[in-house]
Motif scaffolding. Sequence first.
Motif: not given
Length: 106
Positions: A4, A6, A24-26, A28, A31-32, A53, A55, A57-58
């Motif tokens: 992961q 950032t 990706w985003a949770p 999506c 993406c999953r 990966k 995220n 959004d973050e």
Amino acid sequence: MTVQVTDATLMNEVKDGLTLVDFWAPWCGPCRMIAPILEQLDEEMGEEVKIAKLNIDENEATAAEFGIQSIPTMILFKDGQPMEKIIGAHPKEVLKDYLEKKIAEK
């Protein structure tokens, strides 16, 4: 195990060798769907290519920096430099073939 990353850690993680970064985003669905495929590829090819990966959004700054407009988008980095962008969810075989070709080009 995929890494992961950032905004703060991305460049450190991609600085050596080949790294495929999944933006990706949770929320999506595609993406999953692709997440377990990337985990399998990491298990099978982890010695030759790192899978990371991010995220979006973050970590909006990095997503903007690389022009991520739709997800999933993956960017292949070689020694810290972005090489190619792959947009959309693809079957495991397609991604594996792609990565094997890139490993052979090293």
